[in-house]
Motif scaffolding. Structure first.
Motif, mmCIF file in Angstrom:
data_model
loop_
_atom_site.group_PDB
_atom_site.id
_atom_site.type_symbol
_atom_site.label_atom_id
_atom_site.label_comp_id
_atom_site.label_asym_id
_atom_site.label_seq_id
_atom_site.Cartn_x
_atom_site.Cartn_y
_atom_site.Cartn_z
ATOM 1 N N TYR A 176 0.845 -1.198 0.000
ATOM 2 C CA TYR A 176 0.000 0.000 0.000
ATOM 3 C C TYR A 176 0.874 1.240 0.000
ATOM 4 C CZ TYR A 176 -3.653 -3.215 1.499
ATOM 5 O OH TYR A 176 -4.538 -4.258 1.573
ATOM 6 N N GLN A 177 0.515 2.184 -0.855
ATOM 7 C CA GLN A 177 1.180 3.476 -0.833
ATOM 8 C C GLN A 177 0.189 4.479 -0.258
ATOM 9 O OE1 GLN A 177 3.830 4.791 -4.022
ATOM 10 N NE2 GLN A 177 2.611 6.659 -4.160
ATOM 11 N N LEU A 178 0.648 5.268 0.708
ATOM 12 C CA LEU A 178 -0.206 6.268 1.347
ATOM 13 C C LEU A 178 0.308 7.658 0.997
ATOM 14 C CD1 LEU A 178 -0.294 4.714 4.946
ATOM 15 C CD2 LEU A 178 -1.746 4.176 3.006
ATOM 16 N N ASN A 179 -0.544 8.454 0.395
ATOM 17 C CA ASN A 179 -0.217 9.846 0.102
ATOM 18 C C ASN A 179 -0.999 10.676 1.113
ATOM 19 O OD1 ASN A 179 1.082 8.702 -2.082
ATOM 20 N ND2 ASN A 179 -0.445 9.313 -3.560
ATOM 21 N N ILE A 180 -0.286 11.229 2.091
ATOM 22 C CA ILE A 180 -0.953 11.933 3.187
ATOM 23 C C ILE A 180 -0.626 13.416 3.110
ATOM 24 C CG2 ILE A 180 -1.270 12.050 5.684
ATOM 25 C CD1 ILE A 180 -0.256 9.129 5.795
ATOM 26 N N ALA A 181 -1.676 14.221 3.037
ATOM 27 C CA ALA A 181 -1.524 15.674 2.915
ATOM 28 C C ALA A 181 -1.875 16.339 4.244
ATOM 29 C CB ALA A 181 -2.442 16.192 1.816
ATOM 30 N N PRO A 182 -1.176 17.439 4.587
ATOM 31 C CA PRO A 182 -1.487 18.131 5.844
ATOM 32 C C PRO A 182 -2.939 18.622 5.906
ATOM 33 C CG PRO A 182 0.546 18.985 4.895
ATOM 34 C CD PRO A 182 -0.047 18.033 3.890
ATOM 35 N N LYS A 183 -3.419 19.257 4.845
ATOM 36 C CA LYS A 183 -4.760 19.855 4.882
ATOM 37 C C LYS A 183 -5.659 19.437 3.716
ATOM 38 C CE LYS A 183 -4.095 23.177 8.183
ATOM 39 N NZ LYS A 183 -3.810 22.373 9.335
ATOM 40 N N LYS A 184 -5.118 19.425 2.503
ATOM 41 C CA LYS A 184 -5.941 19.191 1.320
ATOM 42 C C LYS A 184 -5.290 18.105 0.470
ATOM 43 C CE LYS A 184 -8.103 21.650 -2.440
ATOM 44 N NZ LYS A 184 -7.712 22.253 -3.659
ATOM 45 N N ILE A 185 -6.099 17.107 0.064
ATOM 46 C CA ILE A 185 -5.578 16.000 -0.757
ATOM 47 C C ILE A 185 -4.908 16.568 -2.010
ATOM 48 C CG2 ILE A 185 -6.266 14.044 -2.209
ATOM 49 C CD1 ILE A 185 -8.374 13.357 -0.132
ATOM 50 N N GLY A 186 -3.705 16.075 -2.273
ATOM 51 C CA GLY A 186 -2.984 16.493 -3.472
ATOM 52 C C GLY A 186 -2.042 17.669 -3.259
ATOM 53 N N VAL A 187 -2.067 18.279 -2.070
ATOM 54 C CA VAL A 187 -1.223 19.448 -1.805
ATOM 55 C C VAL A 187 -0.216 19.104 -0.702
ATOM 56 C CG1 VAL A 187 -1.200 21.861 -1.071
ATOM 57 C CG2 VAL A 187 -3.120 20.993 -2.417
ATOM 58 N N ASP A 188 1.080 19.264 -1.023
ATOM 59 C CA ASP A 188 2.162 19.010 -0.053
ATOM 60 C C ASP A 188 2.096 17.615 0.568
ATOM 61 O OD1 ASP A 188 3.176 21.575 -0.432
ATOM 62 O OD2 ASP A 188 1.907 22.418 1.141
ATOM 63 N N GLU A 189 1.760 16.627 -0.242
ATOM 64 C CA GLU A 189 1.625 15.273 0.290
ATOM 65 C C GLU A 189 2.981 14.676 0.675
ATOM 66 O OE1 GLU A 189 -2.265 13.429 -1.919
ATOM 67 O OE2 GLU A 189 -0.383 13.324 -3.005
ATOM 68 N N GLU A 190 2.949 13.877 1.728
ATOM 69 C CA GLU A 190 4.097 13.045 2.072
ATOM 70 C C GLU A 190 3.695 11.613 1.723
ATOM 71 O OE1 GLU A 190 5.949 13.627 5.888
ATOM 72 O OE2 GLU A 190 5.408 15.743 5.877
ATOM 73 N N ILE A 191 4.636 10.868 1.189
ATOM 74 C CA ILE A 191 4.330 9.523 0.702
ATOM 75 C C ILE A 191 4.998 8.491 1.597
ATOM 76 C CG2 ILE A 191 4.579 7.930 -1.244
ATOM 77 C CD1 ILE A 191 4.553 10.411 -3.071
ATOM 78 N N PHE A 192 4.195 7.500 1.984
ATOM 79 C CA PHE A 192 4.684 6.390 2.794
ATOM 80 C C PHE A 192 4.260 5.092 2.124
ATOM 81 C CE2 PHE A 192 3.942 9.994 5.525
ATOM 82 C CZ PHE A 192 5.074 10.041 6.328
ATOM 83 N N VAL A 193 5.017 4.031 2.356
ATOM 84 C CA VAL A 193 4.680 2.730 1.796
ATOM 85 C C VAL A 193 4.591 1.721 2.938
ATOM 86 C CG1 VAL A 193 5.473 0.832 0.324
ATOM 87 C CG2 VAL A 193 5.745 3.197 -0.437
ATOM 88 N N ILE A 194 3.480 0.990 2.957
ATOM 89 C CA ILE A 194 3.337 -0.134 3.878
ATOM 90 C C ILE A 194 3.438 -1.380 3.008
ATOM 91 C CG2 ILE A 194 1.820 -1.315 5.494
ATOM 92 C CD1 ILE A 194 0.600 1.419 6.141
ATOM 93 N N ASP A 195 4.576 -2.042 3.106
ATOM 94 C CA ASP A 195 4.857 -3.220 2.285
ATOM 95 C C ASP A 195 4.596 -4.463 3.121
ATOM 96 O OD1 ASP A 195 5.963 -5.336 0.852
ATOM 97 O OD2 ASP A 195 7.562 -4.097 0.009
#
Length: 122
Positions: A35-54
């Motif tokens: 799973y790849q998680l794109n997590i944004a501070p406030k709004k989806i798609g803006v300044d996202e940090e990406i994490f992977v749960i393998d």
């Protein structure tokens, strides 16, 4: 997860440590998806940090997955926390537009709060 301003990073760090335990190893056997998680501070798609749960290798890492993850989720930091702590149902969150999903819907349905260790307190 160093250098992250997201509250979610603390949970992902706990998940990373959890993968080394027997319970974590059980998850990798049972689920076996990435799973790849794109997590944004406030709004989806803006300044996202990406994490992977393998859950094939039993790892949680920061940065995009090399290859094609089974499912990619995009959400805000607060929505991710609500889902992981069980305060929000992932299906309801999807219907409301709080989660965006790419990839296998079957794989996405197997992404549950059980993947994460129960937080002691947030």
């Amino acid at each position: 997860m160093d250098g992250s301003k997201l509250k979610s990073a603390q949970i992902l760090e706990q998940a990373r440590l959890h993968m080394a335990t027997d319970a974590g190893k059980e998850l990798t056997k049972k689920i076996g998806l990435v799973y790849q998680l794109n997590i944004a501070p406030k709004k989806i798609g803006v300044d996202e940090e990406i994490f992977v749960i393998d859950l094939k290798k039993g790892e949680v890492t920061k940065g995009p997955y090399e290859g094609k993850p089974d499912a990619t989720f995009s959400f805000t930091d607060s929505d991710f926390l609500s889902i992981v702590t069980g305060k929000m149902n992932p299906q309801i969150a999807f219907i409301r537009g709080a989660i965006k999903i790419k990839g296998s819907i079957n794989a996405a349905q197997r992404f549950t709060p059980d993947i994460f260790p129960k937080p002691s307190k947030l």
